[in-house]
Design a protein around this motif. Structure first.
Motif: not given
Length: 391
Positions: A113-115, A125-126, A288-289, A363-364
């Protein structure tokens, strides 16, 4: 006969299915960015309807809503075992990994959420909260020889609790236009399914098994039509099974889930076109992810896990060190299967952001695989040396 048995045992192992899953995702990503995209996309978009019942899904949705329900059915049977007889069958056993799992959910959400907390991307977000238990255990099996049993037990409990959280997210966040009548009838069907399961094993099991398959298919259709994601039908049916037939069913289905269902889903989920844009033009959802999965899981699991173990040790030497928790945190960042499903659900109405979110998951998760391979190998080697010195 022997070759078939060997292949099934290979698909029940922890290492090979993880490799197969990664290869399937890589193949999907590759073919999506070659001239093969058009015909494969057309095939995945082809609709197949069930006459007279209002079910009309594309091939891609039959995979994500239908085949993946079988995967969740198997997961739910494992969850039931761990909650009743396994690593989570008491509050004392569950509380420490539960706190660590909470950290592994809360911190990735905050980072995401910050990103990517803007209006278009906040719904994702989930996605970075999930851990792929099969993939994480596969990496642990490959690189973790020599790790103490406490680390393996902690990771297994952590991943199981993570699965429960992911299931709750899917059921609660992605329900739409809820039809309570269909849902109530589905719940009645689950009760009937559980009652039939309690008749197994008998001398004449096949009529009961056939009835269970029919009831299970009806429950799946009713859950789909109720507005809840159809994979939840698999969860409910798996939890309704009794232990002995559940373990036999899980054993029978595991090669099919590992060898076909999960690779097919990974292929279709990763079948996305890499956007021809610079890094600055990528969606915040991607970053974010890609950051929240590996970084958020490490920070969350390490900090919350350390606090839980310190508080629970009561002056005794903790069973796990902060470095062991680091290894668990790197493994927790492998989101993959459930994260891919959540990405599809969170951005179902925006194909562009959805595809970038899927790339973020890949990627993550890949970063987490590399990090976990390095950290787990290093930590396992340390434990092997310590054991050698001790003997």
């Amino acid at each position: 006969m022997g070759a078939m048995s060997d292949s099934k045992n290979l698909l029940r192992s922890q290492q090979f299915p993880a490799v197969l899953l990664l290869l399937a995702a890589a193949l999907g990503l590759l073919l999506a960015n070659l001239p093969t995209y058009g015909p494969i996309d057309a095939a995945l978009g082809f609709h197949i309807a069930v006459p007279g019942v209002g079910i009309d899904l594309s091939v891609a949705h039959w995979i994500s809503d239908g085949l993946l329900a079988i995967f969740f059915f198997v997961v739910a049977m494992e969850l039931q075992y761990e909650l009743t007889r396994g690593e989570l069958n008491s509050f004392r056993k569950a509380v420490q990994p539960a706190i660590a799992a909470a950290g592994g959910v809360i911190v990735p959400i905050v980072i995401y959420l910050m990103i990517a907390g803007g209006e278009q991307t906040a719904s994702g977000w989930p996605i970075p909260t999930a851990t792929d238990i099969a993939f994480a255990l596969g990496v642990l099996a490959v690189f973790g020889k020599g790790l103490p049993a406490a680390v393996r037990v902690f990771l297994l409990a952590l991943a199981i609790l993570d699965d429960i959280i992911g299931i709750i997210f899917i059921a609660v966040l992605f329900a739409h236009d809820l039809n309570w009548l269909y849902l109530v009838i589905a719940l009645v069907g689950v009760v009937v399914f559980g009652a039939l399961a309690r008749q197994l094993p008998t001398e004449r099991s096949w009529p009961i098994v056939t009835a269970m398959i029919v009831v299970g298919a009806l429950v799946w259709g009713l859950v789909l039509l109720s507005g809840i994601h159809a994979t939840i039908a698999g969860v409910m049916l798996g939890l309704a099974m009794t232990q002995s037939p559940a373990m036999q069913t899980r054993y029978a289905l595991e090669p099919w889930v590992n060898g076909a269902i999960l690779p097919i889903f990974a292929f279709t989920a990763a079948f996305v076109v890499i956007p021809a844009v610079s890094a600055s033009e990528l969606s915040p959802a991607f970053f974010g992810i890609a950051i929240a999965l590996p970084v958020g899981k490490i920070i969350g699991i390490m900090t919350f896990g350390w606090l839980a173990i310190r508080l629970g040790s009561r002056g005794k030497k903790p069973a796990l060190t902060i470095v062991d928790l680091l290894a668990a945190g790197t493994l927790g960042g492998i989101g993959f299967t459930v994260s891919l499903l959540l990405a599809n659900l969170a951005f179902t109405d925006d194909a562009g952001i959805r595809d970038q979110a899927i790339l973020g998951v890949l990627v993550g998760s890949l970063i987490a695989v590399v990090l976990s391979g390095i950290v787990v190998s290093w930590r396992a080697a340390w434990h092997r040396r310590a054991a050698a010195v001790g003997t």
